[in-house]
Design an enzyme around this catalytic site. Sequence first.
Site, PDB file in Angstrom:
ATOM      1  N   LYS A   1       0.871  -1.173   0.000  1.00 22.59           N
ATOM      2  CA  LYS A   1       0.000   0.000   0.000  1.00 22.59           C
ATOM      3  C   LYS A   1       0.909   1.224   0.000  1.00 22.59           C
ATOM      4  CE  LYS A   1      -2.746   2.878   3.000  1.00 22.59           C
ATOM      5  NZ  LYS A   1      -3.514   3.040   4.246  1.00 22.59           N
TER       6      LYS A   1
ATOM      7  N   THR B   1      -8.672   3.341  12.263  1.00 23.26           N
ATOM      8  CA  THR B   1      -9.043   4.093  13.458  1.00 23.26           C
ATOM      9  C   THR B   1     -10.506   3.902  13.860  1.00 23.26           C
ATOM     10  OG1 THR B   1      -7.412   5.712  12.745  1.00 23.26           O
ATOM     11  CG2 THR B   1      -8.855   6.374  14.525  1.00 23.26           C
TER      12      THR B   1
ATOM     13  N   ALA C   1      -9.390   5.532   4.436  1.00 23.44           N
ATOM     14  CA  ALA C   1      -9.288   6.678   5.344  1.00 23.44           C
ATOM     15  C   ALA C   1     -10.558   7.510   5.387  1.00 23.44           C
ATOM     16  CB  ALA C   1      -8.118   7.599   4.986  1.00 23.44           C
TER      17      ALA C   1
END
Lengths: 265, 66
Positions: free
Chosen positions: A107, A217, A194
Amino acid sequence: MTHKTPQDTPLTIDGTTYRSRLLVGTGKYASWEQAKDAIEASGAEMVTMAVRRTNLGQNPDEPSLLDIVSPEKYTLLPNTAGCYSAKDAVRTCKLARELLDGHNLVKLEVLGDEKTLYPDVTETLKAAEQLIDDGFRVMVYTNDDPLIALKLERMGCIAVMPLGAPIGSGLGIQNRYNIRTIVENASVPILVDAGVGTASDASLAMELGCDGVLMNTAIAEAKDPVRMAGAMRKAIEAGREAYTAGRMPKRAYASASSPLDGTFF
Amino acid sequence: MKIVLNGENTEVSEGASIQALVDQLELTGRRIAVEVNEEIVPRSEHAAHQLSPGDQVEVVHAIGGG
């Protein structure tokens, strides 16, 4: 028999087929045990990892990431997080390839600014070119610019991963029209990488036609990461099914669900 | 002789191999990758590759990340 749309084709990346369209990160967890349980609950088959200096002089028996997420069980996706130049990103990928015995799927992310962690597109393009030349299979993190996404695909990136919002922000998809356009233009998998904060963000990405979502996250910083991982798994599946089912058109005004014929009042 | 190991000045024996360094660090058999002066040294060459004074050596491993 009721009418059904054809069965969905599974996500294929670099020749490997995945049942899960959710890719997860392995950072920010309170413990290895929590990370392991959350990854398990997410159903993800591809997980990201980072490459950093080995802490020298510390307990050598401490488990490492690869003991928790074994390369035999998961497809590992080493990232270039923390790199602010093409040079550092290429170096990191080469170290990752050595670390993982020649595994060449990476990535790529080249960041431009610490405050936003926004991708530096010119450095990303430069790094992508060098990595592809060197035989890497590049899944690339980029901004939500449809022209850049197409350019990265044409260069030979095997998946393009536009941000929904800044890394770790949890703001959700900020420009759904751009994500939609990127998906429409693409012939490689498009994954939102993201910005996802909660389950509905993940569903929205899938409803827009994305092939998958990569998140870290949103799961790791949930109060209960393991439960959130399960929620994300369902959200991804629900969003994908809604997309393949084909949603109803939006209308400006109401459309009665109960027939008006036969009313007795 | 002095080398720079993960950013720190480190003393190793004259002409030590990478394998000797890895053993000294008690990292034998661990999943690591080694770079000397920004060039990867493949695992298969660790025993044969001798370090030189001033070499910049990086020893890295996999950690959690997104």
